[in-house]
Design an enzyme around this catalytic site. Structure first.
Site, PDB file in Angstrom:
ATOM      1  N   TYR A 142      14.253 -13.974   6.777  1.00 47.88           N
ATOM      2  CA  TYR A 142      14.395 -13.497   8.153  1.00 47.88           C
ATOM      3  C   TYR A 142      15.781 -13.866   8.653  1.00 47.88           C
ATOM      4  O   TYR A 142      16.226 -15.004   8.467  1.00 47.88           O
ATOM      5  CB  TYR A 142      13.339 -14.148   9.041  1.00 47.88           C
ATOM      6  CG  TYR A 142      13.461 -13.805  10.510  1.00 47.88           C
ATOM      7  CD1 TYR A 142      13.215 -12.509  10.973  1.00 47.88           C
ATOM      8  CD2 TYR A 142      13.808 -14.778  11.442  1.00 47.88           C
ATOM      9  CE1 TYR A 142      13.313 -12.199  12.328  1.00 47.88           C
ATOM     10  CE2 TYR A 142      13.907 -14.475  12.805  1.00 47.88           C
ATOM     11  CZ  TYR A 142      13.659 -13.182  13.238  1.00 47.88           C
ATOM     12  OH  TYR A 142      13.763 -12.889  14.578  1.00 47.88           O
ATOM     13  N   ASP A 237      22.757 -17.778   5.387  1.00 48.07           N
ATOM     14  CA  ASP A 237      22.137 -17.912   6.710  1.00 48.07           C
ATOM     15  C   ASP A 237      21.477 -19.294   6.757  1.00 48.07           C
ATOM     16  O   ASP A 237      20.355 -19.479   6.287  1.00 48.07           O
ATOM     17  CB  ASP A 237      21.122 -16.789   6.944  1.00 48.07           C
ATOM     18  CG  ASP A 237      20.470 -16.897   8.316  1.00 48.07           C
ATOM     19  OD1 ASP A 237      20.771 -17.874   9.048  1.00 48.07           O
ATOM     20  OD2 ASP A 237      19.659 -16.014   8.655  1.00 48.07           O
ATOM     21  N   LYS A 265      19.695 -23.260  15.866  1.00 56.47           N
ATOM     22  CA  LYS A 265      18.648 -24.292  15.841  1.00 56.47           C
ATOM     23  C   LYS A 265      19.205 -25.709  15.993  1.00 56.47           C
ATOM     24  O   LYS A 265      19.532 -26.099  17.109  1.00 56.47           O
ATOM     25  CB  LYS A 265      17.757 -24.106  14.602  1.00 56.47           C
ATOM     26  CG  LYS A 265      17.032 -22.742  14.667  1.00 56.47           C
ATOM     27  CD  LYS A 265      15.912 -22.513  13.696  1.00 56.47           C
ATOM     28  CE  LYS A 265      15.134 -21.254  14.056  1.00 56.47           C
ATOM     29  NZ  LYS A 265      15.143 -20.183  13.093  1.00 56.47           N
TER      30      LYS A 265
HETATM   31  C1  PLP Z   1      15.438 -18.656  13.395  1.00 56.56           C
HETATM   32  C2  PLP Z   1      16.266 -17.915  12.410  1.00 56.56           C
HETATM   33  C3  PLP Z   1      17.105 -16.852  12.802  1.00 56.56           C
HETATM   34  C4  PLP Z   1      17.112 -16.311  14.199  1.00 56.56           C
HETATM   35  O1  PLP Z   1      17.560 -17.241  15.110  1.00 56.56           O
HETATM   36  P1  PLP Z   1      17.216 -17.024  16.671  1.00 56.56           P
HETATM   37  O2  PLP Z   1      17.954 -18.145  17.339  1.00 56.56           O
HETATM   38  O3  PLP Z   1      15.725 -17.118  16.774  1.00 56.56           O
HETATM   39  O4  PLP Z   1      17.727 -15.692  17.044  1.00 56.56           O
HETATM   40  C5  PLP Z   1      17.943 -16.298  11.857  1.00 56.56           C
HETATM   41  N1  PLP Z   1      17.955 -16.755  10.581  1.00 56.56           N
HETATM   42  C6  PLP Z   1      17.152 -17.752  10.177  1.00 56.56           C
HETATM   43  C7  PLP Z   1      17.228 -18.212   8.760  1.00 56.56           C
HETATM   44  C8  PLP Z   1      16.265 -18.351  11.070  1.00 56.56           C
HETATM   45  O5  PLP Z   1      15.445 -19.308  10.637  1.00 56.56           O
END
Ligand code: PLP
Length: 427
Positions: A142, A237, A265
């Site tokens: 994701y 990512d 995060k």
């Molecule tokens: C949480 C997440 C996102 C999206 O981040 P948001 O701050 O919720 O938009 C993108 N990539 C990864 C790997 C994630 O865990």
């Protein structure tokens, strides 16, 4: 006092599905989401006053435990000086410098307000810098909710994917190739066929959005090699894994260096901060230096940046990750032992402060494998634990998170409750 059920009813009348992010709605486990009133350390309390040991951790940011006094104080101090200026600040330069100092692959960094913005920007940058259109992603990873990333794999290996959300025209994902995680041969085949058109490969270097799935030996290095060979940009990512699995993310643990990295995060310490960073020659393509446009009214917000800086300072203490990893492993191993002793097919895995729980015999390596787990058993486990005061993520396809405040007594309390729950599940 309102009950969770009353609040959820009320929420559903003003907010679609009663929540501001879908997984919070408990759809995959059934039942009523808990409305959280406050949180401290490893605990959250709902509006009914019930306390839970929390393994959601705001889906990753709460690595120091909830409401760490130093982070709260940093936010309070910053807020007193004003909430947002729309002009540069010293603190955002400090945050950029800390990120560059901690992650060797970062030469420049641009702050945004979410992970979604960070990945969307990284992909635009890769496309702008290479002049190519196609992107490669992996099934089960994701990367936020921007259009071209909301795609599920087609039926064949190299067939085009389909949008995984209504409202995304198929044309918008026509340049997105979706391959199987941990399958280097598929990546090789995609590059054999489309190599000259592929702008980037984006990957969760440890996947945390299909439960927890680690990269197979050689997978990340293989991606590095194929991207270098074909002039494609490798994007890690690390929105979830950055500062969560170790002090330098997965890139530090694996020794594989991406061209671009996305973060969010943990770097916001519970406030909205995201970042995209990487090689200076690539980052140079961003406006105002280059032609790749990106902007944000609240980017580098001073209050959010203060929370991030305070968090990054605290997690740099010696021994922080050793302790966090030890506690996470203690939880994962303890759960696995107790489930298996009760005769329940179960496996667990952990890395840094992240863990995965799987109601199947072995740790999965792909989306197909993780999908082949007993989701009914998970639902039963989830609700039984919640009823006894332990809050795991309400889905069998999410990773879990441990904080620095999950000490032995918290983990042991969790394991005691789990032993009773597994014992009941057997019957
Ligand atoms: C949480 C997440 C996102 C999206 O981040 P948001 O701050 O919720 O938009 C993108 N990539 C990864 C790997 C994630 O865990």
């Amino acid at each position: 006092m309102s009950s969770n059920a009353q609040l959820f009813d009320r929420a559903c009348r003003s907010i679609p599905g009663g929540v501001n992010s879908p997984v919070r709605a408990f759809r995959s486990v059934g039942g009523t989401p808990r409305f959280i009133k406050r949180a401290q350390g490893p605990y959250v309390w709902d509006e009914e006053g019930t306390r839970y040991i929390d393994y959601v951790g705001s889906w990753g940011p709460a690595i120091l435990g909830h409401a760490h006094p130093d982070v709260v104080e940093a936010v309070r101090t910053a807020a007193l000086d004003g909430l947002s200026f729309g002009a540069p600040t010293k603190a955002e330069v400090e945050l950029a410098e800390v990120l560059i100092e901690r992650l060797p692959s970062l030469e420049r960094v641009r702050l945004v307000s979410s992970g979604t913005e960070a990945t969307m920007t990284a992909i635009r940058l890769a496309r702008g810098a290479t002049g190519r259109a196609k992107i490669v992603k992996f099934e089960g990873c994701y990367h936020g909710h921007s259009d071209s990333l909301l795609v599920k794999a087609g039926s064949g290996l190299l067939t085009l994917g389909n949008p995984s959300s209504a409202g995304v025209p198929p044309e918008f994902v026509a340049h997105t190739l979706t391959l199987e995680y941990n399958n280097l041969q598929a990546v090789q085949a995609a590059f054999d066929q489309h190599g000259a058109d592929i702008a980037c490969v984006i990957v969760e270097p440890v996947a945390g959005n299909m439960n927890l799935i680690k990269p197979a030996e050689g997978f990340l290095q293989g991606l590095r090699d194929v991207c270098s060979r074909h002039g494609a940009v490798l994007i890690f990512d690390e929105v979830m894994t950055g500062f969560r699995v170790g002090p330098q993310g997965v890139q530090g643990l694996s020794g594989v260096t991406p061209d671009l990295t996305t973060l969010a995060k943990v770097i916001g310490g519970g406030m909205p901060v995201g970042a995209v960073g990487g090689r200076a020659d690539l980052m140079q393509h961003m406006a105002p230096l280059g032609g790749v446009y990106q902007a944000g009214t609240l980017s580098g917000n001073p209050v959010a940046v203060a929370a991030g800086l305070a968090t990054l300072r605290l997690i740099a203490q010696p021994g922080f990750y050793e302790q966090l990893s030890r506690q996470t492993l203690r939880l994962a191993d303890g759960l696995q032992q107790r489930a298996r002793a009760a005769g329940i097919p179960f496996a667990a895995d952990a890395i840094g402060g992240m863990f995965g729980l799987y109601f199947r015999d072995t740790v999965p390596a792909s989306f197909a494998e993780v999908s082949d787990s007993d989701t009914d058993a998970f639902k039963q486990f989830f609700h039984a634990m919640l009823d006894r005061g332990v809050h795991f993520a309400p889905s069998a396809f999410e990773a879990g998170f441990v904080s620095a405040t999950h000490d032995d007594s918290v983990i042991d309390a969790t394991l005691d409750i789990a032993e009773a729950v597994f014992g009941e599940m057997k019957k």
